[in-house]
Design an enzyme around this catalytic site. Structure first.
Site: not given
Ligand code: AMP
Length: 114
Positions: A29-31, A87, A95-96, A100, A102
């Site tokens: 689950r997304d945080i 993304n 961002e990560v 991944h 979503h």
């Molecule tokens: P993106 O902007 O597509 O890279 O999405 C990165 C997603 O990772 C965001 O929706 C964040 O809320 C999610 N996220 C970041 N750190 C964590 C975490 N520790 N556990 C769960 N989701 C995370």
């Protein structure tokens, strides 16, 4: 590629609310959920962005999509509908930098995205 926080989640070094796991992928689950259901499906292999998907990843990416759709069914949102999003890079809002998928659902969404 530089390791991200998702590698720590895969190794269980930091906690996550995991909803599915097998040898190839992890779903948790997304945080910062953008809907009643917001699950991230990630490969255990480190692939930074959609631009780094190679021919050798085709089965893996297909598996990620199938896992996401199965999670949607398990969450009870499949019939009403949901969104699957990848993304890519800054303009895509990434961002990560560990690829991944979503899975977002449980509410009516608008189009086009902002
Ligand atoms: P993106 O902007 O597509 O890279 O999405 C990165 C997603 O990772 C965001 O929706 C964040 O809320 C999610 N996220 C970041 N750190 C964590 C975490 N520790 N556990 C769960 N989701 C995370």
């Amino acid at each position: 590629m530089a390791e991200t926080i998702f590698s720590k989640i895969i190794r269980k070094e930091i906690p996550a609310d995991i909803v599915f796991e097998d040898e190839q992928v992890l779903a948790f689950r997304d945080i910062n959920p953008q809907g009643p259901t917001h699950v991230l499906v990630i490969p255990k292999e480190e692939i930074a962005t959609a631009n780094d998907i190679g021919e050798e990843h085709e089965l893996l990416i297909g598996h990620m999509v199938r896992v996401a759709t199965q999670v949607a069914k398990d969450e009870g949102i499949a019939e009403d509908g949901y969104r699957l999003v990848v993304n890519c890079n800054p303009d895509g809002g990434q961002e990560v930098y560990h690829i991944h998928l979503h899975l977002i659902g449980g509410r009516k969404m608008t189009w086009p995205p902002g």
